[in-house]
Design an enzyme around this catalytic site. Structure first.
Site, PDB file in Angstrom:
ATOM      1  N   SER A 128       0.824  -1.199   0.000  1.00 15.29           N
ATOM      2  CA  SER A 128       0.000   0.000   0.000  1.00 15.29           C
ATOM      3  C   SER A 128       0.858   1.249   0.000  1.00 15.29           C
ATOM      4  O   SER A 128       1.966   1.264   0.559  1.00 15.29           O
ATOM      5  CB  SER A 128      -0.897   0.004   1.245  1.00 15.29           C
ATOM      6  OG  SER A 128      -1.516   1.261   1.433  1.00 15.29           O
ATOM      7  N   TYR A 153      -2.450  -0.211   9.942  1.00 18.62           N
ATOM      8  CA  TYR A 153      -2.580  -0.771   8.591  1.00 18.62           C
ATOM      9  C   TYR A 153      -1.277  -0.621   7.822  1.00 18.62           C
ATOM     10  O   TYR A 153      -0.765  -1.584   7.231  1.00 18.62           O
ATOM     11  CB  TYR A 153      -3.718  -0.063   7.851  1.00 18.62           C
ATOM     12  CG  TYR A 153      -3.797  -0.414   6.383  1.00 18.62           C
ATOM     13  CD1 TYR A 153      -4.105  -1.704   5.977  1.00 18.62           C
ATOM     14  CD2 TYR A 153      -3.568   0.556   5.403  1.00 18.62           C
ATOM     15  CE1 TYR A 153      -4.173  -2.029   4.618  1.00 18.62           C
ATOM     16  CE2 TYR A 153      -3.630   0.239   4.058  1.00 18.62           C
ATOM     17  CZ  TYR A 153      -3.939  -1.053   3.673  1.00 18.62           C
ATOM     18  OH  TYR A 153      -3.995  -1.377   2.344  1.00 18.62           O
TER      19      TYR A 153
END
Length: 326
Positions: A128, A153
């Protein structure tokens, strides 16, 4: 050859599986169909894939190693596209254990499965743009430091990259990690800004505009993302015997858009002006993302072609059709 797509009921996973099926590949899809967002949406994506004779699906959680191993045992997998993950920055603030299970335990289980497969040709996996944290140098490049994440995350995605490097080094697995930048388009996720804004505008409700609109995102259309994912999966890094056969790539549009500009385009596509509720920055968010895609363009010919002026109206058309709106 058979391609394993994890997260096959997800936004990117379903689109990748569809593209592979369209070109005649055998695809094995797995997904745990969790309720992070609408399970019905996930089942509706799967409904587009299941009629295809080349598609096989198993409902399984990648964090359950025994179930994962049993589900995949009958299949001669040659390529892995590992997209299953617990997504979302804000959700990680309140549900951290979901990220540990899916993104850490699940990643190890997939790497262990990959090294057990004789004849495996490649494995690509989802990272990501969140790994860049609060970096202020733009655009983000793969050789920038990414050791200061600002959300759990992001930390799990950085850990995935580190584990990938270890397995490539120890077991010479051909691995490619992809740092996704704000993917959008038809069949997208309900927790993403474009979906939330579209839904609110059509209902006449205010939209929440964080950081008072002073944000930029490298919005990347799903069709462009899918082309890149398949390109890196089909062309894994070579094992030269020195460095691990592991590459990391940014995969984005290479054109950050002002959030307020995105809202303008969305309003034009819907034909309704939004009621904008300007709010402060949310914890874990970053003010801007911007992908340097030099490496993936050089190595794999990645060249995104869809600006938001085209991609957003396509999403709005799909959204209205999916929800039965005129």
């Amino acid at each position: 050859m058979a391609y394993l797509v994890t997260g096959a009921a997800g936004f990117i996973g379903a689109a990748v599986a569809q593209r592979l099926l369209d070109r005649g590949e055998q695809v094995v899809g797995i997904d745990n169909l969790n309720d992070y967002y609408s399970v019905q949406l996930k089942r509706d994506r799967l409904a587009l894939l299941t009629p295809h004779p080349g598609f096989t699906f198993a409902e399984v959680d990648i964090a359950d190693n025994a179930a994962l191993t049993a589900a995949l045992a009958p299949h001669p997998i040659t390529h892995i596209v590992h997209l299953a993950a617990q997504a979302g920055v804000r959700y990680s603030l309140t549900n951290p254990h979901a990220y540990v299970q899916s993104n850490l335990v699940g990643q190890v289980n997939m790497l262990e499965y990959a090294r057990s497969r004789d004849g495996l040709m490649s494995m690509s996996y989802a990272s990501s743009s969140s790994v860049y944290g609060g970096n202020t140098k733009m655009p983000f490049a793969e050789d920038d430091r990414v050791d200061a994440p600002i959300s759990l995350y992001a930390a799990t995605k950085k850990a995935d990259e580190l584990m990938g490097n270890v397995y490539a080094h120890l077991y010479r697995l051909p691995l490619t990690g992809l740092r996704f930048f704000t993917v959008y388009g038809p069949w997208g996720r309900p927790d993403m800004a474009l979906w939330l804004f579209t839904d609110a505008i059509l209902k006449g409700e205010p939209i929440r505009v964080f950081n008072h609109g002073d944000m930029r995102r490298d919005f990347t259309f799903i069709d462009d993302i899918v082309a890149g994912v398949i390109a890196v999966t089909d062309n894994p890094p070579a094992d030269a015997g020195t460095n691990p056969p592991h590459r990391l790539y940014n995969i984005g549009n290479n054109k950050p858009e002002q959030l307020l500009r995105m809202i303008d385009v969305l309003e034009d596509a819907i034909g309704i002006k939004a009621v904008r509720s300007l709010e402060p920055m949310q914890p874990g968010d970053v003010p801007a993302t911007y992908a340097d895609i030099t490496a993936i363009s050089r190595d794999h010919g990645f060249a995104p072609t869809t600006p938001i002026e085209i991609g957003i109206p396509r999403f709005v058309d799909w959204f209205k059709g999916y929800h039965g709106l005129s």
